[in-house]
Design a protein around this motif. Structure first.
Motif, mmCIF file in Angstrom:
data_model
loop_
_atom_site.group_PDB
_atom_site.id
_atom_site.type_symbol
_atom_site.label_atom_id
_atom_site.label_comp_id
_atom_site.label_asym_id
_atom_site.label_seq_id
_atom_site.Cartn_x
_atom_site.Cartn_y
_atom_site.Cartn_z
ATOM 1 N N SER A 1 0.857 -1.036 -0.099
ATOM 2 C CA SER A 1 0.194 0.241 -0.204
ATOM 3 C C SER A 1 0.368 1.074 -0.050
ATOM 4 O O SER A 1 0.332 2.519 0.185
ATOM 5 N N ARG B 1 -0.748 4.288 -1.964
ATOM 6 C CA ARG B 1 -1.577 5.294 -1.043
ATOM 7 C C ARG B 1 -0.890 6.356 0.032
ATOM 8 O O ARG B 1 -0.878 7.100 0.089
ATOM 9 N N GLN C 1 -2.769 -5.751 -12.393
ATOM 10 C CA GLN C 1 -3.663 -5.758 -11.846
ATOM 11 C C GLN C 1 -3.233 -6.795 -10.616
ATOM 12 O O GLN C 1 -4.062 -6.183 -9.615
ATOM 13 N N ILE D 1 -2.884 -4.129 -7.583
ATOM 14 C CA ILE D 1 -4.068 -3.105 -7.716
ATOM 15 C C ILE D 1 -4.542 -3.728 -6.950
ATOM 16 O O ILE D 1 -4.884 -3.637 -5.786
ATOM 17 N N GLU D 2 -5.307 -5.453 -6.827
ATOM 18 C CA GLU D 2 -5.720 -6.247 -6.206
ATOM 19 C C GLU D 2 -4.795 -6.251 -4.796
ATOM 20 O O GLU D 2 -5.316 -6.483 -4.168
ATOM 21 N N ASN E 1 -3.312 -4.119 -3.146
ATOM 22 C CA ASN E 1 -3.934 -2.710 -2.691
ATOM 23 C C ASN E 1 -5.222 -3.252 -2.072
ATOM 24 O O ASN E 1 -5.504 -2.938 -0.492
ATOM 25 N N ASP E 2 -6.070 -3.283 -2.868
ATOM 26 C CA ASP E 2 -7.637 -3.826 -2.364
ATOM 27 C C ASP E 2 -7.207 -5.045 -1.420
ATOM 28 O O ASP E 2 -8.368 -4.373 -0.166
ATOM 29 N N VAL E 3 -6.744 -5.922 -1.085
ATOM 30 C CA VAL E 3 -6.751 -6.719 0.331
ATOM 31 C C VAL E 3 -6.737 -5.664 1.434
ATOM 32 O O VAL E 3 -7.245 -5.845 2.064
ATOM 33 N N GLU F 1 -6.967 -2.701 1.627
ATOM 34 C CA GLU F 1 -7.530 -1.930 2.275
ATOM 35 C C GLU F 1 -8.572 -2.811 3.353
ATOM 36 O O GLU F 1 -9.053 -2.133 4.117
ATOM 37 N N ASN F 2 -9.332 -3.990 2.961
ATOM 38 C CA ASN F 2 -10.143 -4.584 3.555
ATOM 39 C C ASN F 2 -9.488 -5.573 4.962
ATOM 40 O O ASN F 2 -10.207 -4.769 5.606
#
Length: 495
Positions: free
Chosen positions: A210, A213, A373, A376-377, A379-381, A383-384
C-alpha cells in the motif's frame, strides 16, 4: 419484606445498578472516543533497514484514517528518539509495565518470526532476560494475550528454519490467543499451521504493497525532491541497491552504455545494518549518483517510485517498485522463502544473463507504467485488512486471559513432561559424543584388563588348591597331624 435477591453487592437495587453500569459503560466508550487509541507494533524498528522501518509508518497512516486519533507505539530491542530517528521507538525492556495500557498489538510485519540467533551483526537484546530473537515477536504476543489485548499478526514472515521443541507450547498458545493471524507468504503459513487451526492462518500481501497510497499523504516526497535537486539528478534514473552480487547488471551497463545515453543510476543503501555500501558497486559505472547521508524511509520510497527500474535483492525494494508500476531486476531466487510471493509478477526479471550481447535487453524492460492488476488487487486486499484491524481495535478486550490462566496452571505439568522426555531422549553434540566414545573405549580397555587379571588369579587359585589337596592326602601330612595339634594347643588356639 426485603427483596434481598434484587440487591447487588454494592447495596444498589438491581435496576438502579444496571442503569448505573450502562451509564458507566457509555461514559467509558465516550472517553475512549475522546482519547487516542494506543496501539503497539512490534518488530526490528531500531535498525537502519528500509523495509522494517516502513511498517509503523504505514500502520499509523492506515489506522489514523479509520480510527481518528491514535498513538502508534513501535517496540524494538533498543529505544530511539524521534529527534534523530524517523520516529520514537520504545525498548522492549519497558513492555512489562506498558502492556496493560495498550488497546491492540500488531506483530510485524517483516521477516521476524524466527528462532535463529543471527539477525544482523551485533543485534541483541538490551537486557539478558529477553530471549533472542523471540523477544520482539513471540513474547509480546503472549503478554498481549495475558492482558486481553487484541493481538493481530500484521503479515510477518516466517524464517524457514527449524522451530525448536521448547517453543511449541508457547507458539501454540500465542497463536490460539491471537485475534487475527495473517502472514505474507505460503511458506510462512505452512510453518505455522501445525500450531493452530490452519483455517485461522491467512496469507495476504505484505503491508508495504500500500506504499503508493501512503506516499500521497506523506512528506517523504518533498525530502526526495530536495535530494534530487541537491544531487543535480534530472535525467531518468535506475535505482541500484548498494549491495553485492550485481556484477551481471553493472557489466552489462558498461558494455552497452552508449545505447543508454539518457539514463543515470542512483545508488541507495537500503539496509546499512546489513552492510549495504556503495563500494560493492563497480566504481567505473558511469553516470552514478549516491547519497552522503541515509534519508528517511519514506524519502527512499519516493526516490524508488520516481525511477525507471530498480536493481537489487531487497524484498521491499521490489514491493515498492511493483506498487508503483516499476520493473524489478532481482538477484534473488524467487522460488525460495519470502521471494515466492514475488514470482507471480511478470515485471520481476532476473539480472541480465552473463555475457549478454543484446544491446536492447535492458531498454526493452525498463520504464514506469501503471501498476499491474496483481498489484492493484494486493492494495485492495490491504484496504479491507486495515478496515478489519480497525474493527478489532474498536471491539476492545478479548477473553484470552482465560486461556492464559489455564496455561499457567498447566505449565508445571508441561515442564515436568518435557524434562522427562529430555532425560529419556537427550541427544549429545558431536563433541560430547566423541568424548563419550573415548571414555567408553577406556572403560572397555580397563574391563578387559581386569578380566585378564581375574582369569590369571583364578588359575593360580586353582593351582594352589590342587597342591593343598595333594599335600593333605600325603602320608607325611597325616603322620605330622598330632604335632600340629599340640603346637596349636601350646599357642592357645583351638583345633
Amino acid at each position: 419484606m426485603n427483596n434481598i435477591g434484587l440487591v447487588d453487592c454494592d447495596g444498589l437495587p438491581r435496576q438502579q445498578f444496571l442503569q448505573t453500569r450502562e451509564m458507566n459503560t457509555s461514559d467509558s466508550n465516550a472517553m475512549k472516543n475522546q482519547r487516542s487509541w494506543r496501539i503497539g507494533i512490534f518488530g526490528t524498528f531500531d535498525v537502519q533497514n528500509y523495509g522494517d522501518l516502513l511498517f509503523p509508518i504505514i500502520a499509523e497512516l492506515e489506522l489514523s484514517q479509520r480510527l481518528g486519533n491514535i498513538e502508534l507505539v513501535p517496540f524494538s530491542y533498543h529505544a530511539k528518539s524521534s529527534q534523530d530517528w524517523p520516529y520514537g521507538v520504545e525498548s522492549l525492556a519497558d513492555l512489562p509495565r506498558m502492556a496493560s495500557g495498550l488497546d491492540a498489538i500488531l506483530i510485524g510485519g517483516g521477516f521476524i518470526v524466527r528462532f535463529d540467533k543471527f539477525i544482523a551483526p551485533g543485534y541483541e537484546p538490551p537486557v539478558a532476560w529477553i530471549q533472542h530473537p523471540t523477544g520482539y515477536w513471540l513474547t509480546p504476543a503472549l503478554l498481549g494475550a495475558q492482558h486481553g489485548v487484541p493481538v493481530i499478526w500484521n503479515a510477518p514472515g516466517m524464517h524457514c528454519n527449524d522451530i525448536p521443541s521448547w517453543s511449541h507450547p508457547l507458539l501454540s498458545l500465542a497463536l490460539e490467543c491471537s485475534t487475527h493471524i495473517a502472514v505474507r507468504d505460503e511458506p510462512s503459513k505452512t510453518a505455522l499451521m501445525p500450531f493452530v487451526d490452519p483455517q485461522r492462518v491467512h496469507v495476504m500481501p505484505d503491508t508495504a504493497f500500500s506504499i503508493r497510497r501512503c506516499l500521497k499523504s506523506h512528506s517523504g516526497t518533498d525530502e526526495a525532491d530536495a535530494i534530487l535537486k541537491y544531487l543535480g539528478l534530472k535525467t531518468p534514473y535506475i535505482v541500484i541497491q548498494a549491495t553485492q552480487n550485481l556484477e551481471r547488471f553493472t557489466d552489462y551497463v558498461k558494455k552497452f552504455r552508449v545505447e543508454l545515453p539518457n539514463l543515470s543510476f542512483l545508488l541507495l543503501r537500503l539496509g546499512p545494518v546489513l552492510c549495504d555500501h556503495e563500494s560493492f558497486i563497480d566504481a567505473d559505472l558511469p553516470g552514478t549518483f549516491c547519497l552522503g547521508e541515509w534519508p528517511s524511509p519514506m524519502a527512499l520510497a519516493s526516490l524508488i517510485s520516481g525511477s525507471e527500474a530498480v536493481v537489487g535483492h531487497s524484498y521491499h525494494l521490489a514491493i515498492t517498485a511493483l506498487s508503483c508500476g516499476i520493473p524489478v531486476f532481482s538477484s534473488s531466487d524467487l522460488s525460495q522463502g519470502k521471494f515466492t510471493a514475488l514470482s507471480k509478477y511478470s515485471s520481476v526479471h532476473p539480472l541480465p544473463p552473463a555475457g549478454c550481447e543484446d544491446p536492447e535487453w535492458l531498454s526493452q524492460r525498463i520504464g514506469r507504467k501503471e501498476p499491474s492488476q496483481l498489484a492493484i488487487e494486493a492494495n485492495d486486499v490491504l484496504e479491507n485488512y486495515w478496515d478489519h484491524v480497525a474493527d478489532m481495535v474498536r471491539s476492545g478486550k478479548t477473553d484470552s486471559m482465560v486461556v492464559m490462566n489455564a496455561f499457567w496452571m498447566s505449565l508445571p505439568g508441561i515442564l515436568e513432561r518435557e524434562s522427562r522426555q529430555a532425560g529419556a531422549t537427550r541427544s549429545e553434540s558431536p563433541g560430547e559424543l566423541q568424548d563419550f566414545e573415548a571414555r567408553l573405549s577406556d572403560s572397555k580397555n580397563l574391563l578387559d584388563a581386569a578380566k585378564t587379571q581375574l582369569i590369571d588369579a583364578s588359575e593360580r587359585s586353582l593351582e594352589l588348591e590342587k597342591r593343598l589337596l595333594e599335600m593333605q592326602e600325603s602320608i607325611s601330612w597325616r603322620m605330622t597331624a598330632p604335632l600340629r595339634s599340640a603346637w596349636r594347643w601350646v599357642q592357645g588356639l583351638s583345633i
